[in-house]
Design a protein around this motif. Sequence first.
Motif, mmCIF file in Angstrom:
data_model
loop_
_atom_site.group_PDB
_atom_site.id
_atom_site.type_symbol
_atom_site.label_atom_id
_atom_site.label_comp_id
_atom_site.label_asym_id
_atom_site.label_seq_id
_atom_site.Cartn_x
_atom_site.Cartn_y
_atom_site.Cartn_z
ATOM 1 N N VAL A 112 -12.258 1.377 -10.613
ATOM 2 C CA VAL A 112 -13.319 2.161 -9.951
ATOM 3 C C VAL A 112 -12.883 2.582 -8.556
ATOM 4 O O VAL A 112 -12.996 3.762 -8.173
ATOM 5 N N ALA A 113 -12.369 1.641 -7.749
ATOM 6 C CA ALA A 113 -11.987 1.971 -6.378
ATOM 7 C C ALA A 113 -10.823 2.952 -6.346
ATOM 8 O O ALA A 113 -10.786 3.861 -5.509
ATOM 9 N N GLY A 114 -9.860 2.773 -7.257
ATOM 10 C CA GLY A 114 -8.729 3.693 -7.274
ATOM 11 C C GLY A 114 -9.124 5.103 -7.645
ATOM 12 O O GLY A 114 -8.657 6.080 -7.038
ATOM 13 N N LEU A 115 -9.994 5.261 -8.655
ATOM 14 C CA LEU A 115 -10.419 6.598 -9.074
ATOM 15 C C LEU A 115 -11.301 7.261 -8.034
ATOM 16 O O LEU A 115 -11.192 8.469 -7.776
ATOM 17 N N VAL A 116 -12.194 6.493 -7.416
ATOM 18 C CA VAL A 116 -13.136 7.100 -6.464
ATOM 19 C C VAL A 116 -12.431 7.455 -5.159
ATOM 20 O O VAL A 116 -12.588 8.571 -4.636
ATOM 21 N N THR A 117 -11.656 6.528 -4.603
ATOM 22 C CA THR A 117 -11.008 6.798 -3.316
ATOM 23 C C THR A 117 -9.701 7.561 -3.467
ATOM 24 O O THR A 117 -9.213 8.160 -2.499
ATOM 25 N N GLY A 118 -9.104 7.523 -4.649
ATOM 26 C CA GLY A 118 -7.813 8.171 -4.835
ATOM 27 C C GLY A 118 -6.665 7.415 -4.195
ATOM 28 O O GLY A 118 -5.562 7.962 -4.088
ATOM 29 N N GLN A 119 -6.882 6.156 -3.792
ATOM 30 C CA GLN A 119 -5.846 5.364 -3.126
ATOM 31 C C GLN A 119 -5.246 4.367 -4.102
ATOM 32 O O GLN A 119 -5.962 3.622 -4.780
ATOM 33 N N TRP A 120 -3.921 4.352 -4.160
ATOM 34 C CA TRP A 120 -3.233 3.364 -4.970
ATOM 35 C C TRP A 120 -3.473 1.943 -4.445
ATOM 36 O O TRP A 120 -3.571 0.999 -5.214
ATOM 37 N N VAL A 121 -3.564 1.806 -3.139
ATOM 38 C CA VAL A 121 -3.774 0.473 -2.545
ATOM 39 C C VAL A 121 -5.086 -0.118 -3.026
ATOM 40 O O VAL A 121 -5.158 -1.291 -3.431
ATOM 41 N N ALA A 122 -6.146 0.665 -3.010
ATOM 42 C CA ALA A 122 -7.454 0.176 -3.439
ATOM 43 C C ALA A 122 -7.465 -0.183 -4.918
ATOM 44 O O ALA A 122 -8.188 -1.098 -5.338
ATOM 45 N N GLY A 123 -6.671 0.529 -5.726
ATOM 46 C CA GLY A 123 -6.652 0.243 -7.149
ATOM 47 C C GLY A 123 -5.817 -0.965 -7.522
ATOM 48 O O GLY A 123 -6.137 -1.682 -8.483
ATOM 49 N N VAL A 124 -4.741 -1.226 -6.775
ATOM 50 C CA VAL A 124 -3.817 -2.311 -7.131
ATOM 51 C C VAL A 124 -4.186 -3.632 -6.464
ATOM 52 O O VAL A 124 -3.929 -4.710 -7.017
ATOM 53 N N LEU A 125 -4.806 -3.578 -5.281
ATOM 54 C CA LEU A 125 -5.077 -4.808 -4.519
ATOM 55 C C LEU A 125 -5.860 -5.862 -5.299
ATOM 56 O O LEU A 125 -5.480 -7.046 -5.266
ATOM 57 N N PRO A 126 -6.965 -5.554 -6.004
ATOM 58 C CA PRO A 126 -7.702 -6.613 -6.710
ATOM 59 C C PRO A 126 -6.840 -7.367 -7.722
ATOM 60 O O PRO A 126 -6.949 -8.597 -7.845
ATOM 61 N N LEU A 127 -5.985 -6.639 -8.459
ATOM 62 C CA LEU A 127 -5.120 -7.309 -9.433
ATOM 63 C C LEU A 127 -4.083 -8.193 -8.734
ATOM 64 O O LEU A 127 -3.760 -9.289 -9.204
ATOM 65 N N ILE A 128 -3.561 -7.726 -7.608
ATOM 66 C CA ILE A 128 -2.592 -8.539 -6.864
ATOM 67 C C ILE A 128 -3.243 -9.832 -6.368
ATOM 68 O O ILE A 128 -2.658 -10.924 -6.465
ATOM 69 N N LEU A 146 5.617 -11.945 -0.865
ATOM 70 C CA LEU A 146 6.539 -11.003 -0.232
ATOM 71 C C LEU A 146 6.653 -9.721 -1.065
ATOM 72 O O LEU A 146 6.614 -8.603 -0.520
ATOM 73 N N ALA A 147 6.784 -9.883 -2.378
ATOM 74 C CA ALA A 147 6.871 -8.700 -3.240
ATOM 75 C C ALA A 147 5.563 -7.914 -3.230
ATOM 76 O O ALA A 147 5.574 -6.677 -3.193
ATOM 77 N N ALA A 148 4.410 -8.632 -3.228
ATOM 78 C CA ALA A 148 3.116 -7.951 -3.217
ATOM 79 C C ALA A 148 2.906 -7.189 -1.913
ATOM 80 O O ALA A 148 2.413 -6.047 -1.919
ATOM 81 N N THR A 149 3.277 -7.775 -0.792
ATOM 82 C CA THR A 149 3.125 -7.088 0.492
ATOM 83 C C THR A 149 4.015 -5.854 0.564
ATOM 84 O O THR A 149 3.585 -4.785 1.035
ATOM 85 N N ALA A 150 5.262 -5.986 0.081
ATOM 86 C CA ALA A 150 6.148 -4.819 0.069
ATOM 87 C C ALA A 150 5.589 -3.714 -0.820
ATOM 88 O O ALA A 150 5.642 -2.523 -0.468
ATOM 89 N N LEU A 151 5.022 -4.079 -1.969
ATOM 90 C CA LEU A 151 4.424 -3.074 -2.865
ATOM 91 C C LEU A 151 3.238 -2.390 -2.212
ATOM 92 O O LEU A 151 3.090 -1.160 -2.297
ATOM 93 N N LEU A 152 2.382 -3.148 -1.549
ATOM 94 C CA LEU A 152 1.211 -2.553 -0.901
ATOM 95 C C LEU A 152 1.621 -1.629 0.245
ATOM 96 O O LEU A 152 1.003 -0.572 0.453
ATOM 97 N N VAL A 153 2.637 -2.013 0.998
ATOM 98 C CA VAL A 153 3.116 -1.126 2.072
ATOM 99 C C VAL A 153 3.644 0.170 1.485
ATOM 100 O O VAL A 153 3.359 1.271 1.996
ATOM 101 N N ALA A 154 4.422 0.091 0.398
ATOM 102 C CA ALA A 154 4.947 1.306 -0.236
ATOM 103 C C ALA A 154 3.814 2.185 -0.764
ATOM 104 O O ALA A 154 3.828 3.419 -0.600
ATOM 105 N N LEU A 155 2.812 1.560 -1.386
ATOM 106 C CA LEU A 155 1.683 2.342 -1.894
ATOM 107 C C LEU A 155 0.878 2.958 -0.760
ATOM 108 O O LEU A 155 0.351 4.074 -0.889
ATOM 109 N N ALA A 156 0.767 2.244 0.375
ATOM 110 C CA ALA A 156 0.049 2.808 1.519
ATOM 111 C C ALA A 156 0.771 4.039 2.046
ATOM 112 O O ALA A 156 0.135 5.051 2.402
ATOM 113 N N VAL A 157 2.094 4.009 2.093
ATOM 114 C CA VAL A 157 2.857 5.183 2.534
ATOM 115 C C VAL A 157 2.624 6.355 1.582
ATOM 116 O O VAL A 157 2.429 7.511 2.003
ATOM 117 N N ILE A 158 2.625 6.072 0.288
ATOM 118 C CA ILE A 158 2.373 7.131 -0.698
ATOM 119 C C ILE A 158 0.975 7.701 -0.528
ATOM 120 O O ILE A 158 0.765 8.926 -0.580
#
Length: 420
Positions: A112-128, A146-158
């Motif tokens: 829901v958060a990923g589709l509504v906001t269009g942000q990858w971070v909002a969509g992936v964070l709950p599962l992480i 460490l891997a989760a933080t790196a992934l979230l930073v990359a998704l935030a840049v995108i």
Amino acid sequence: MSSQPESAAAVSAAVEARSALRLTRSISVTWWYVSSSVVFFELAIVVFAVATVVEAGFGGAVIALVCVSALLWWLATLLPLLEYRRRTADAPLVIWRHHLVPFLTAAVFGLVAGLVTGQWVAGVLPLIQALILLNWPPGVRLRMVLAATALLVALAVIDFRLLPGESNSASGLQLVVFAILLPAVTVSSLWWWDVLVALDRARASEAKLAATQERLRLATDVHDLQGHHLQVIALQLELAERLMPRDPDAGMEQLRAARASVDDARQGTRDLATRFRSVPLSDELANAVDLLRAAGTKVEAAVAPDASLAPASALGPVIRETTTNVLRHGGGKWARLSLTRIDGSWRYEISNDVAINPPENADGAGLDGIARRAAEADGNLEVHREDRTFTVVVTVPDEAPTEALADAPAQDIAERKVAG
């Protein structure tokens, strides 16, 4: 046939879980602090997610959907957090009855958060976050965060490159920052809890080890004491048996010697029990002060810093008896206790106000018992009555150096038990 080992393993796991919870009860305040930090951080993400949707201008139905799914995800994360407190070293990675609901709500909120906001971070964070709350071993969890933080930073840049306008809102920026920090905050909080649990278990193990060592020392002392006396008694009785037919007088002499050995063994056992039952005098005085204050008496106490060196076997019963006398016969308004060292002797003094109408047998047998104990320790008793003040002074000499050294280990262990 295979069900029996499985049931035994289940019972063993349940017992270990109850033991782990019992150990962590002593640091439960820290647990609530640790879990609250994670819960409030997740709640902040829920607030920022809803605020981002509101700032984007979505309708009430969309806002309600995001709000409900976010709150459900937030509540569902409480299950693995509560389970973590009971976690044992050999706990499985996933306990489905505690992790299935958080996974499902995380997937729904992320979708829901990923589709509504269009942000990858909002969509992936709950599962992480659901993955991080699994029962990972310490080293694996660190690599996971460490891997989760790196992934979230990359998704935030995108996200900022694809949606520069929508993502630059105040709530959107805060959502991204908190989302990137959430894995590190969660893992650091759980790591801190693991450290405290390890310290608490080490403290409990140390207390058990001290008790075990004390039991071993007591068993050794009893074995040495009784073994020696029983061997002597056996030899004396055997000698008496041999002498009786030829020399009855000599046989009777050996019987009398055997009876004296029995008395020595009995007295030695009593002395050993008294030494192990003895409480440091500082604790005896603290207990006396607490008891008098509980009865509503105003108490002042002055105890020498080296009071642990005083003869506890002689003064301990005196402190208890005089405290009882103050409670039974005193006026109940005030009392003063002191234990000081003067010229190679220990001076214990207790003063209290006198009751308005003291009973006829106010002295009772208490003072006679105190005088007898003081005399047995080569000390003396002084009793003073001045106006409305009653004072008892007991003076006993220092213990012999050998006795003090013999009692020191028992006193040290008793003090550690009280402190612990």
